[in-house]
Design an enzyme around this catalytic site. Structure first.
Site, PDB file in Angstrom:
ATOM      1  N   GLY A   1       5.862  29.547 117.586  1.00  0.00           N
ATOM      2  CA  GLY A   1       5.723  28.399 116.683  1.00  0.00           C
ATOM      3  C   GLY A   1       4.303  27.873 116.596  1.00  0.00           C
ATOM      4  O   GLY A   1       4.081  26.786 116.064  1.00  0.00           O
TER       5      GLY A   1
ATOM      6  N   HIS B   1      15.679  31.461 126.042  1.00  0.00           N
ATOM      7  CA  HIS B   1      14.568  31.196 125.118  1.00  0.00           C
ATOM      8  C   HIS B   1      13.635  30.195 125.793  1.00  0.00           C
ATOM      9  O   HIS B   1      14.094  29.265 126.484  1.00  0.00           O
ATOM     10  CB  HIS B   1      15.104  30.637 123.798  1.00  0.00           C
ATOM     11  CG  HIS B   1      14.048  30.548 122.738  1.00  0.00           C
ATOM     12  ND1 HIS B   1      13.117  29.534 122.719  1.00  0.00           N
ATOM     13  CD2 HIS B   1      13.764  31.351 121.696  1.00  0.00           C
ATOM     14  CE1 HIS B   1      12.303  29.729 121.701  1.00  0.00           C
ATOM     15  NE2 HIS B   1      12.670  30.826 121.061  1.00  0.00           N
TER      16      HIS B   1
ATOM     17  N   GLU C   1       8.564  37.173 124.442  1.00  0.00           N
ATOM     18  CA  GLU C   1       8.032  36.100 123.609  1.00  0.00           C
ATOM     19  C   GLU C   1       6.992  35.315 124.410  1.00  0.00           C
ATOM     20  O   GLU C   1       7.353  34.415 125.183  1.00  0.00           O
ATOM     21  CB  GLU C   1       9.157  35.151 123.196  1.00  0.00           C
ATOM     22  CG  GLU C   1      10.236  35.803 122.374  1.00  0.00           C
ATOM     23  CD  GLU C   1      10.922  34.795 121.457  1.00  0.00           C
ATOM     24  OE1 GLU C   1      10.965  35.066 120.259  1.00  0.00           O
ATOM     25  OE2 GLU C   1      11.368  33.749 121.938  1.00  0.00           O
TER      26      GLU C   1
ATOM     27  N   SER D   1       5.496  33.915 116.417  1.00  0.00           N
ATOM     28  CA  SER D   1       4.759  33.837 115.160  1.00  0.00           C
ATOM     29  C   SER D   1       4.734  35.148 114.381  1.00  0.00           C
ATOM     30  O   SER D   1       3.716  35.496 113.774  1.00  0.00           O
ATOM     31  CB  SER D   1       3.337  33.322 115.414  1.00  0.00           C
ATOM     32  OG  SER D   1       3.386  32.005 115.949  1.00  0.00           O
TER      33      SER D   1
ATOM     34  N   ASN E   1      15.985  33.447 114.589  1.00  0.00           N
ATOM     35  CA  ASN E   1      16.395  32.288 115.389  1.00  0.00           C
ATOM     36  C   ASN E   1      16.114  31.039 114.563  1.00  0.00           C
ATOM     37  O   ASN E   1      14.963  30.642 114.406  1.00  0.00           O
ATOM     38  CB  ASN E   1      15.583  32.277 116.695  1.00  0.00           C
ATOM     39  CG  ASN E   1      15.824  31.028 117.521  1.00  0.00           C
ATOM     40  OD1 ASN E   1      16.770  30.287 117.265  1.00  0.00           O
ATOM     41  ND2 ASN E   1      14.970  30.798 118.508  1.00  0.00           N
ATOM     42  N   TRP E   2      17.173  30.455 114.041  1.00  0.00           N
ATOM     43  CA  TRP E   2      16.991  29.306 113.140  1.00  0.00           C
ATOM     44  C   TRP E   2      16.688  28.020 113.905  1.00  0.00           C
ATOM     45  O   TRP E   2      16.378  26.991 113.294  1.00  0.00           O
ATOM     46  CB  TRP E   2      18.246  29.101 112.292  1.00  0.00           C
ATOM     47  CG  TRP E   2      18.505  30.171 111.272  1.00  0.00           C
ATOM     48  CD1 TRP E   2      17.885  31.395 111.153  1.00  0.00           C
ATOM     49  CD2 TRP E   2      19.478  30.129 110.217  1.00  0.00           C
ATOM     50  NE1 TRP E   2      18.416  32.101 110.102  1.00  0.00           N
ATOM     51  CE2 TRP E   2      19.390  31.348 109.507  1.00  0.00           C
ATOM     52  CE3 TRP E   2      20.416  29.179 109.813  1.00  0.00           C
ATOM     53  CZ2 TRP E   2      20.213  31.635 108.407  1.00  0.00           C
ATOM     54  CZ3 TRP E   2      21.232  29.461 108.717  1.00  0.00           C
ATOM     55  CH2 TRP E   2      21.122  30.676 108.023  1.00  0.00           C
ATOM     56  N   LYS E   3      16.833  28.053 115.221  1.00  0.00           N
ATOM     57  CA  LYS E   3      16.619  26.843 116.043  1.00  0.00           C
ATOM     58  C   LYS E   3      17.453  25.681 115.470  1.00  0.00           C
ATOM     59  O   LYS E   3      18.558  25.903 114.999  1.00  0.00           O
ATOM     60  CB  LYS E   3      15.134  26.500 116.126  1.00  0.00           C
ATOM     61  CG  LYS E   3      14.286  27.708 116.496  1.00  0.00           C
ATOM     62  CD  LYS E   3      12.909  27.348 116.906  1.00  0.00           C
ATOM     63  CE  LYS E   3      12.095  28.627 117.086  1.00  0.00           C
ATOM     64  NZ  LYS E   3      10.834  28.401 117.762  1.00  0.00           N
TER      65      LYS E   3
ATOM     66  N   GLU F   1      12.136  27.657 124.789  1.00  0.00           N
ATOM     67  CA  GLU F   1      12.425  26.238 124.502  1.00  0.00           C
ATOM     68  C   GLU F   1      13.601  25.751 125.340  1.00  0.00           C
ATOM     69  O   GLU F   1      13.624  24.603 125.789  1.00  0.00           O
ATOM     70  CB  GLU F   1      12.673  26.049 122.990  1.00  0.00           C
ATOM     71  CG  GLU F   1      11.361  26.162 122.215  1.00  0.00           C
ATOM     72  CD  GLU F   1      11.504  26.654 120.785  1.00  0.00           C
ATOM     73  OE1 GLU F   1      12.631  26.701 120.256  1.00  0.00           O
ATOM     74  OE2 GLU F   1      10.463  27.016 120.191  1.00  0.00           O
TER      75      GLU F   1
ATOM     76  N   GLY G   1      11.315  33.261 114.509  1.00  0.00           N
ATOM     77  CA  GLY G   1      11.686  31.855 114.379  1.00  0.00           C
ATOM     78  C   GLY G   1      11.441  31.380 112.954  1.00  0.00           C
ATOM     79  O   GLY G   1      12.184  31.704 112.022  1.00  0.00           O
ATOM     80  N   GLY G   2      10.342  30.637 112.770  1.00  0.00           N
ATOM     81  CA  GLY G   2      10.035  29.986 111.492  1.00  0.00           C
ATOM     82  C   GLY G   2      10.212  30.865 110.260  1.00  0.00           C
ATOM     83  O   GLY G   2      10.843  30.441 109.279  1.00  0.00           O
TER      84      GLY G   2
HETATM   85  C1  PEP Z   1      11.314  32.041 118.405  1.00  0.00           C
HETATM   86  O1  PEP Z   1      11.775  30.930 118.271  1.00  0.00           O
HETATM   87  O2  PEP Z   1      11.932  32.849 119.095  1.00  0.00           O
HETATM   88  C2  PEP Z   1      10.046  32.362 117.749  1.00  0.00           C
HETATM   89  C3  PEP Z   1       9.494  33.506 118.027  1.00  0.00           C
HETATM   90  O3  PEP Z   1       9.535  31.422 116.881  1.00  0.00           O
HETATM   91  P1  PEP Z   1       8.307  31.650 115.838  1.00  0.00           P
HETATM   92  O4  PEP Z   1       8.561  32.968 115.143  1.00  0.00           O
HETATM   93  O5  PEP Z   1       8.408  30.482 114.915  1.00  0.00           O
HETATM   94  O6  PEP Z   1       7.060  31.678 116.635  1.00  0.00           O
END
Ligand code: PEP
Length: 266
Positions: A181, A103, A175, A220, A16-18, A105, A241-242
């Site tokens: 994040g 999600h 999640e 994470s 997930n590049w956000k 966010e 994500g990151g």
């Molecule tokens: C996400 O955005 O779905 C996520 C899990 O982010 P991160 O891996 O950065 O915690």
């Protein structure tokens, strides 16, 4: 006609590049990822760039790619007066096959409620998009021992109208909000316990075939913690994500779902 259904519980790793990467940055990141994952045959691999980068990603990937495109949300209507929104058919035009829904966010900043997620999930499959439906508790809810209740109500409400004959298309992502994040990651046991609960809820909702629905862990995930998480019996892959913005880290996470080979034991 036979659809290209995934094997039950074939590992899936989605990035997930956000709101990261312009269209031009997307081309180089996609090329970098493809170079590394070219020979991966043991997992489905998905990247979810921002909407504006989807055409560049689609063009860079070409027709037959090891990487499948996903979107980060969609509107449930086919078209209409919904300023700023994107519909399923618009996504399909750029080769998108998956869509992240609910999600945390989006739930937090854009009022993507369980009811909206439910409507979007039904719309997604009607446009041949595979929904990745996200659920997860906040830190306050975990500390108040409400995790089970929160997950149950999110699964129940987000899948309220989901057609049982489309469950092959459905993916769930657990999640925990406190792990997204933040660098804090659920322990493998904490994550697996919730995945196990979700699997039971899916069987209750859809019958025995509900057990085959893939459940990803997200929060994470990094190369350093991926092997321990991915080796849990109820974890079928990761929503990253990151770490998905770096081709090397994303590849290392993908490797963590590789089944053991005979040579691993030499
Ligand atoms: C996400 O955005 O779905 C996520 C899990 O982010 P991160 O891996 O950065 O915690």
């Amino acid at each position: 006609m036979k659809k290209d259904l995934p094997n039950p519980r074939r590992p899936l790793v989605a990035g997930n590049w956000k709101m990261h990467r312009t269209a031009s940055d997307t081309r180089s990141l996609i090329q970098d990822i493809v170079k590394r994952v070219e020979r991966v045959s043991y997992a489905d691999l998905v990247v979810c760039p921002p909407f504006t980068s989807l055409p560049a990603a689609h063009e860079t990937l070409g027709r037959h790619s090891i990487l499948t495109l996903g979107a980060q949300t969609m509107h449930q209507a086919k078209e209409g007066a919904f300023t700023g929104e994107i519909s399923g058919p618009m996504l399909r035009e750029f080769g998108v096959r998956y869509v992240i829904l609910g999600h945390s966010e989006r739930r937090q900043y854009d009022n993507e409620t369980n009811e909206k997620v439910a409507a979007k999930a039904v719309a997604a499959v009607s446009y041949h998009l595979r929904p990745i439906v996200c659920v997860g508790e906040t830190l306050t809810q975990r500390e108040a021992t409400e995790t089970e209740a929160v997950i149950e109500s999110q699964i129940h409400a987000s899948l309220a109208a989901f057609p049982p004959d489309q469950i092959d298309e459905l993916v769930i992502a657990y999640e925990p909000v406190w792990a997204i994040g933040t660098g804090k990651v659920a322990t493998p046991k904490q994550a697996n316990d919730v995945h196990h609960q979700i699997r039971k809820l899916l069987v209750k909702r859809f019958g025995p075939k509900g057990a085959d629905i893939r459940i990803l862990y997200g929060g994470s995930v990094k190369p350093e913690n991926a092997v321990d998480l991915m080796s849990q019996p109820d974890i079928d892959g990761a929503l990253v994500g990151g770490a998905s913005l770096d081709a090397r880290s994303f590849f290392d996470i993908i490797e963590s779902v590789r089944p053991p080979r005979a040579s691993d034991h030499d």
